[in-house]
Design a protein around this motif. Structure first.
Motif, PDB file in Angstrom:
ATOM      1  N   LEU A   1      12.440  -5.875 -13.563  1.00 33.30           N
ATOM      2  CA  LEU A   1      13.292  -6.620 -12.642  1.00 33.30           C
ATOM      3  C   LEU A   1      12.501  -7.154 -11.444  1.00 33.30           C
ATOM      4  O   LEU A   1      12.902  -8.140 -10.820  1.00 33.30           O
ATOM      5  N   ALA A   2      11.381  -6.497 -11.145  1.00 36.14           N
ATOM      6  CA  ALA A   2      10.525  -6.960 -10.046  1.00 36.14           C
ATOM      7  C   ALA A   2       9.620  -8.114 -10.474  1.00 36.14           C
ATOM      8  O   ALA A   2       8.857  -8.630  -9.651  1.00 36.14           O
ATOM      9  N   GLY A   3       9.695  -8.488 -11.751  1.00 35.41           N
ATOM     10  CA  GLY A   3       8.953  -9.654 -12.209  1.00 35.41           C
ATOM     11  C   GLY A   3       7.706  -9.371 -13.021  1.00 35.41           C
ATOM     12  O   GLY A   3       6.995 -10.310 -13.404  1.00 35.41           O
ATOM     13  N   LEU A   4       7.420  -8.101 -13.317  1.00 36.02           N
ATOM     14  CA  LEU A   4       6.237  -7.797 -14.118  1.00 36.02           C
ATOM     15  C   LEU A   4       6.508  -8.062 -15.595  1.00 36.02           C
ATOM     16  O   LEU A   4       7.655  -8.013 -16.049  1.00 36.02           O
TER      17      LEU A   4
ATOM     18  N   ALA B   1      -3.420  -3.901 -10.341  1.00 35.07           N
ATOM     19  CA  ALA B   1      -4.155  -3.492 -11.547  1.00 35.07           C
ATOM     20  C   ALA B   1      -4.052  -4.562 -12.626  1.00 35.07           C
ATOM     21  O   ALA B   1      -5.049  -4.911 -13.269  1.00 35.07           O
ATOM     22  N   LEU B   2      -2.861  -5.104 -12.842  1.00 40.74           N
ATOM     23  CA  LEU B   2      -2.686  -6.135 -13.863  1.00 40.74           C
ATOM     24  C   LEU B   2      -3.446  -7.409 -13.491  1.00 40.74           C
ATOM     25  O   LEU B   2      -4.069  -8.054 -14.345  1.00 40.74           O
ATOM     26  N   ARG B   3      -3.408  -7.745 -12.197  1.00 39.09           N
ATOM     27  CA  ARG B   3      -4.096  -8.954 -11.747  1.00 39.09           C
ATOM     28  C   ARG B   3      -5.616  -8.801 -11.909  1.00 39.09           C
ATOM     29  O   ARG B   3      -6.289  -9.705 -12.413  1.00 39.09           O
ATOM     30  N   ALA B   4      -6.126  -7.640 -11.501  1.00 41.45           N
ATOM     31  CA  ALA B   4      -7.565  -7.412 -11.605  1.00 41.45           C
ATOM     32  C   ALA B   4      -8.013  -7.381 -13.062  1.00 41.45           C
ATOM     33  O   ALA B   4      -9.036  -7.971 -13.422  1.00 41.45           O
ATOM     34  N   ARG B   5      -7.250  -6.718 -13.882  1.00 33.27           N
ATOM     35  CA  ARG B   5      -7.628  -6.625 -15.290  1.00 33.27           C
ATOM     36  C   ARG B   5      -7.493  -7.972 -15.987  1.00 33.27           C
ATOM     37  O   ARG B   5      -8.279  -8.318 -16.873  1.00 33.27           O
TER      38      ARG B   5
END
Length: 302
Positions: free
Chosen positions: A206-209, A291-295
């Motif tokens: 729900l936060a957009g991930l 973490a998702l952005r960096a990866r």
């Protein structure tokens, strides 16, 4: 020495109507006020030595307090299906047909609604809403996160399926609640293994991930390494919910050992607790996003 309260053998270990016990001469109104008996609802009593469970309360309601055509519903119904854990003293949701009128009863939450054929089943002698109707009502009565928590459990126990629930909603398009059920079903996942895992997943989505995979198995050369609560395998990022069972020290050691192996295999594993979800979800969300952005950057083709 105080006189021991009367406990007729016919009523020992039983739940009963007080008015019937009085009219039958088994007890007096004064006897019903003694420590031998426990009032459950208006004119419904139990032997004080009985462990009054949620199921016992639901059975008493269905037998004595609601009209024909009614059923235990909502979280109470989910509890009877083994998909929720209502407290013994939690108010019990009851669904009654639209045209039926019932006065207020302490300990009950009365809901009036259209009841279709097949919406009510007999479960161990208790009339209860069907799994699909239970999910519909939960989607109407609870916020979407708490509704999904129970729907996840219904799916995990194979009481219903996503296609069945979607068809149930679509076949009732236009009625109040059909869109709420579709939204909840779209967020549901049978892989969740605990309510808190469900809450964590739904709040992140729900936060957009991106939607994570549940119970993702990591293997190396065909050998099992670990199973992760929530994972984005394309990014090698995972979230683990640390629950109360982590009071088991040996379990903590086993989990940390397997997760250390993952870290060696280039996974990022983020941990969350109930306290963190309750008090610092925004901070945790920022960590997962980072973490998702960096990866995502590190795995981008060069």
């Amino acid at each position: 020495m105080p006189k021991a309260p009367r406990r007729p053998p016919q009523l020992r270990g039983r739940v009963f109507r007080g008015s019937i016990a009085v009219s039958g001469g088994l007890l007096t109104r004064n006897d019903l006020r003694s420590s031998a008996w426990r009032p459950l609802f208006r004119d419904v009593y139990a032997d004080a030595q009985v462990d009054v469970t949620h199921t016992i309360r639901c059975a008493a309601i269905g037998r004595w307090l609601v009209p024909p055509g009614s059923a235990i519903a909502g979280r109470a119904a989910a509890g009877l299906y083994g998909c929720a854990s209502p407290a013994a003293n939690e108010p019990v949701d009851v669904l009654i047909p639209t045209a039926t009128r019932v006065g207020r009863i302490t300990g009950l939450r009365i809901h009036s609604g259209e009841v279709d054929p097949g919406d009510i089943l007999d479960r161990g002698g208790v009339r209860v809403t069907s799994p699909a109707r239970t999910c519909w009502d939960l989607a109407c009565w609870l916020d979407v996160i708490e509704a999904v928590v129970v729907i996840d459990a219904m799916l995990a126990r194979r009481l219903t399926t996503v296609p069945v629930l979607r068809e149930y909603a679509l076949s009732r398009a236009g009625r109040r609640g059909w869109r709420s059920l579709l939204r909840a079903v779209d967020l549901a996942d049978a892989g969740a293994e605990s309510p808190q895992e469900s809450r964590t997943r739904v709040r992140l989505v729900l936060a957009g991930l991106p939607r994570p995979q549940t119970q993702w198995v990591v293997a190396e050369q065909g050998r099992f390494v670990a199973r992760l609560d929530l994972a984005w395998p394309q990014f090698r990022v995972a979230v683990e919910y640390d629950g109360l069972w982590h009071d088991d020290v040996e379990q903590i050691h086993r989990d940390r050992r397997r997760l250390n192996r993952l870290l060696g295999g280039d996974w990022i594993v983020l941990h969350v607790t109930a306290k963190r979800l309750r008090e610092d979800f925004d901070g945790f969300l920022a960590e997962v996003r980072a973490a998702l952005r960096a990866r995502s950057r590190s795995l981008r083709p060069r």
